[in-house]
Design a protein around this motif. Structure first.
Motif: not given
Length: 459
Positions: A316-319, A408-415, A366-368, A398-403
């Protein structure tokens, strides 16, 4: 030094400092808005804070608050077990159940769907001795496939931002294009890796947890995260002998279904009501989810307090922080200044391709959501010119920034990495780095070809 250049330098420093020192970029955005707006532009607080997205704030809080109930009381676990039962004992189909389950959860607003599904998926892969890296990739691609639905955090963020800037959003294109793109990638990953043994953890020979749909695998016991502790150790399983291990692999259809507890029924009804009211009646998702959450809190105040701790305040704070600073950039004329430089390239397709690769490379570190907001802001004048179709450009972005989110430095990868057995984590990490590098190399280019070029040619 021009004001526009100062704004761009500050924006770059936000990404560098946020990534280097692990500081929430939204907090940096608020400070940057005050510094640039107040000191450089001479704005009053109400002026440099005018870009704060109130409606998006309510939506983010409401969605994560409502799913906090479902995560804490085990409703999501029950849904997981119901999905697992759909394939009976057909192990080969389970990775696709995890793919679809993650896609559905994040499409409905469960922002941290990977954290919910990854522990179950990886423990299943270890127990059944199937490729754990392949299963992990399908979980992440599932999350990316469903991330841009009209009622997801990503989808709402992009569609609202386009609307506020006078552009016509294309919610169906934004949802379908990333879904198909990630589904195709998942098919390739499955075809290449599903017959390969992959990494083997030392715990594989001993890990014999109850089947997700067995009588012992209740929502409160068996997964390790039904209580809402998504970071729970997936290795905390039952250690039993070979006879029990053999019995655990019998066809799951013989086991009775997992049933909802009475305390879980209101939450499940709330999730159904949320989906129907938003998709069918078009009600505001923020107000709907907050209202439903208030009703659930009135029914169980203790559960309401626990669910409030699950609100994704960092997101929330990020966005909100990044969008607040983008508002300052717009008021300073920086967005138009940078966009004019991009347009000066003279070839809209080439300018878009450069933006996509910029988004992919930055998003890997960083953040997508942050980079999507920045790139859309920079591209608004280009989109207003009509040289580029809004739907195709946004879907490709959307695809380019999330694919690259397997990084491991992104949120999904880290989880995902957090739920890997420690004995194979180093090897798993190296595979994730290699795959993320491949996605950085080919992902934005493929997104440009598949989602952008055909739309622009047709326009």
């Amino acid at each position: 030094m021009s004001i526009e250049l100062i704004c761009v330098i500050v924006l770059g420093l936000m990404f560098v400092i946020g990534t280097w020192r692990d500081i929430n970029m939204g907090l940096l955005g608020f400070v940057a808005a005050a510094g640039v707006g107040g000191l450089v532009l001479g704005q009053a607080p109400e002026e440099f804070l005018a870009g704060f997205p109130v409606d998006l704030f309510l939506t983010l809080v409401g969605l994560t608050y409502l799913f906090g109930f479902a995560q804490n009381n085990g409703v999501i676990e029950v849904i997981v077990h119901w999905c697992v039962r759909l394939v009976g004992g057909r192990t080969a189909l389970m990775p696709w159940i995890f793919f679809l389950l993650t896609a559905i959860l994040i499409a409905l607003g469960a922002l941290f769907a990977v954290a919910i599904v990854a522990p179950l998926a990886l423990s299943f892969a270890r127990r059944e001795r199937i490729n754990q890296f392949m299963v992990g990739l399908l979980v992440v691609h599932g999350a990316l496939a469903g991330a841009f639905s009209p009622i997801s955090v990503y989808g709402i963020f992009i569609n609202d931002y386009l609307t506020k800037n006078g552009l016509t959003p294309a919610p169906l294109t934004l949802f379908v294009a990333p879904f198909v793109f990630n589904f195709v990638f998942a098919l390739v990953v499955y075809a290449v890796l599903h017959k390969r043994p992959g990494l083997r953890a030392e715990a594989d020979d001993h890990l014999v947890a109850p089947r997700p749909d067995s009588p012992d695998a209740s929502p409160e016991a068996g997964s390790g995260f039904a209580s809402g502790e998504t970071g729970a150790d997936p290795e905390a399983a039952v250690h039993v002998g070979p006879a029990t291990a053999s019995a655990s692999t019998e066809h799951t259809a013989k086991h009775p279904p997992v049933r909802l507890a009475p305390r879980q029924v209101p939450t499940l009804l709330g999730l159904i009501a949320m989906a129907l009211s938003v998709l069918i009646f078009g009600w505001d998702v923020g107000l709907v989810t907050i209202t439903i959450s208030i009703v659930l809190t009135a029914i169980n105040p203790t559960a309401g307090k626990a669910a409030m701790t699950k609100v994704a305040w960092p997101v929330v704070i990020l966005i909100c922080g990044v969008l607040t600073y983008i508002g300052v950039l717009q008021s300073a004329g920086t967005v138009e200044w940078v966009s004019a430089g991009i347009s000066a390239i003279g070839i809209p397709l080439l300018a878009a391709l450069l933006l996509f690769y910029l988004a992919g490379l930055v998003s890997a570190l960083a953040s997508s959501l942050a980079i999507i907001g920045v790139v859309i802001a920079l591209a608004v004048p280009l989109l207003e010119s009509g040289d580029i179709a809004v739907g195709g450009f946004v879907a490709a972005l959307a695809i380019a920034s999330t694919i690259v989110d397997i990084s491991p430095f992104s949120t999904n990868g880290a989880m995902l990495l957090a739920n890997v057995d420690p004995s194979i984590r180093d090897g798993y990490y190296r595979q994730m780095i290699a795959y993320a590098g491949l996605m950085c190399l080919i992902g934005p280019g493929l997104a440009w070809l598949i989602a952008a070029v055909p739309t622009w040619m047709g326009g």
